[in-house]
Design a protein around this motif. Structure first.
Motif, PDB file in Angstrom:
ATOM      1  N   ASN A 141     -29.192 -87.869 -17.202  1.00  0.00           N
ATOM      2  CA  ASN A 141     -30.647 -87.846 -17.388  1.00  0.00           C
ATOM      3  C   ASN A 141     -31.365 -88.296 -16.121  1.00  0.00           C
ATOM      4  OD1 ASN A 141     -30.611 -86.826 -19.968  1.00  0.00           O
ATOM      5  ND2 ASN A 141     -30.577 -88.831 -20.939  1.00  0.00           N
TER       6      ASN A 141
ATOM      7  N   LEU B  72     -31.283 -85.448 -13.736  1.00  0.00           N
ATOM      8  CA  LEU B  72     -32.177 -84.365 -14.144  1.00  0.00           C
ATOM      9  C   LEU B  72     -33.610 -84.614 -13.699  1.00  0.00           C
ATOM     10  CD1 LEU B  72     -30.801 -83.545 -17.695  1.00  0.00           C
ATOM     11  CD2 LEU B  72     -30.505 -82.215 -15.592  1.00  0.00           C
ATOM     12  N   ARG B  73     -34.053 -85.863 -13.741  1.00  0.00           N
ATOM     13  CA  ARG B  73     -35.402 -86.176 -13.267  1.00  0.00           C
ATOM     14  C   ARG B  73     -35.510 -85.895 -11.770  1.00  0.00           C
ATOM     15  NH1 ARG B  73     -34.709 -90.172 -17.081  1.00  0.00           N
ATOM     16  NH2 ARG B  73     -33.953 -91.726 -15.608  1.00  0.00           N
TER      17      ARG B  73
ATOM     18  N   LYS C 121     -35.474 -81.924 -10.951  1.00  0.00           N
ATOM     19  CA  LYS C 121     -36.503 -81.089 -11.572  1.00  0.00           C
ATOM     20  C   LYS C 121     -37.108 -80.085 -10.588  1.00  0.00           C
ATOM     21  CE  LYS C 121     -40.617 -81.403 -14.424  1.00  0.00           C
ATOM     22  NZ  LYS C 121     -41.541 -82.311 -15.115  1.00  0.00           N
ATOM     23  N   THR C 122     -37.515 -80.543  -9.413  1.00  0.00           N
ATOM     24  CA  THR C 122     -38.126 -79.650  -8.426  1.00  0.00           C
ATOM     25  C   THR C 122     -37.114 -78.655  -7.892  1.00  0.00           C
ATOM     26  OG1 THR C 122     -39.699 -81.375  -7.828  1.00  0.00           O
ATOM     27  CG2 THR C 122     -39.426 -79.568  -6.259  1.00  0.00           C
TER      28      THR C 122
ATOM     29  N   GLY D 233     -34.578 -77.444  -9.470  1.00  0.00           N
ATOM     30  CA  GLY D 233     -34.388 -76.459 -10.532  1.00  0.00           C
ATOM     31  C   GLY D 233     -35.514 -75.438 -10.601  1.00  0.00           C
ATOM     32  N   LYS D 234     -36.751 -75.907 -10.470  1.00  0.00           N
ATOM     33  CA  LYS D 234     -37.896 -74.991 -10.497  1.00  0.00           C
ATOM     34  C   LYS D 234     -37.834 -74.006  -9.329  1.00  0.00           C
ATOM     35  CE  LYS D 234     -41.248 -77.826 -12.934  1.00  0.00           C
ATOM     36  NZ  LYS D 234     -42.547 -78.509 -12.852  1.00  0.00           N
TER      37      LYS D 234
ATOM     38  N   GLN E 197     -34.702 -80.987  -1.447  1.00  0.00           N
ATOM     39  CA  GLN E 197     -34.421 -81.614  -2.735  1.00  0.00           C
ATOM     40  C   GLN E 197     -32.955 -82.014  -2.849  1.00  0.00           C
ATOM     41  OE1 GLN E 197     -36.662 -82.610  -5.077  1.00  0.00           O
ATOM     42  NE2 GLN E 197     -38.031 -82.066  -3.406  1.00  0.00           N
TER      43      GLN E 197
END
Length: 146
Positions: free
Chosen positions: A42, A45-46, A49-50, A52-53, A140
């Motif tokens: 988790n 994942l935070r 996030k960028t 992944g986008k 990232q």
């Protein structure tokens, strides 16, 4: 000459789980010596996030539960000083690399001076947008410290 693969890499897998023609799920796996070390937590994942986008904008995804299409992203340190000077992105289609992109810090000052990319967003053109996506993915990834 023997080609040696990356020691550590992040594997990013996007899937179209709804059948709508675009990826809606992203999975992250951390590998070392081609052995899965862990899936993203988790906390990861935070931080991812960028990344992944940006990766979803590359339109490199699977239409089923497979992992055939995926990205392997890793850094290299040719000077052996402990800081990444190159970050490579290998877009895989199964075991084959379909295309590559890379970023390089030429003078080891923490800034990326060179960006190499092809059509990483699969829109039929290799342009500034592709280089921008590669730069974002690399930055990232480097934030992870992996």
């Amino acid at each position: 000459m023997e080609v040696i693969g990356p020691v550590r890499y992040l594997k990013v897998i996007a899937r179209d789980s709804t059948g709508q023609g675009h990826a809606d799920t992203v999975l992250y796996q951390f590998f070392e010596h081609d052995q899965l070390q862990r899936v993203a937590t988790n906390a990861d994942l935070r931080r991812l996030k960028t990344l992944g986008k940006t990766y979803l904008k590359c339109a490199w995804f699977n239409t089923d539960e497979s992992e055939e299409r995926h990205l392997r992203i890793f850094s290299q340190n040719p000077s052996a000083d402990g800081t990444p000077e190159q970050v490579r992105l290998h877009f895989h289609e199964g075991p084959l690399i379909a295309y590559k992109a890379a970023a390089q810090d030429l003078d080891n000052d923490g800034e990326l001076e060179l960006i190499w990319s092809s059509d990483v967003d699969n829109d039929g053109r290799s342009n500034r947008t592709d280089r921008s996506r590669v730069t974002a993915l690399v930055k990232q990834f480097l934030k992870l410290g992996w």
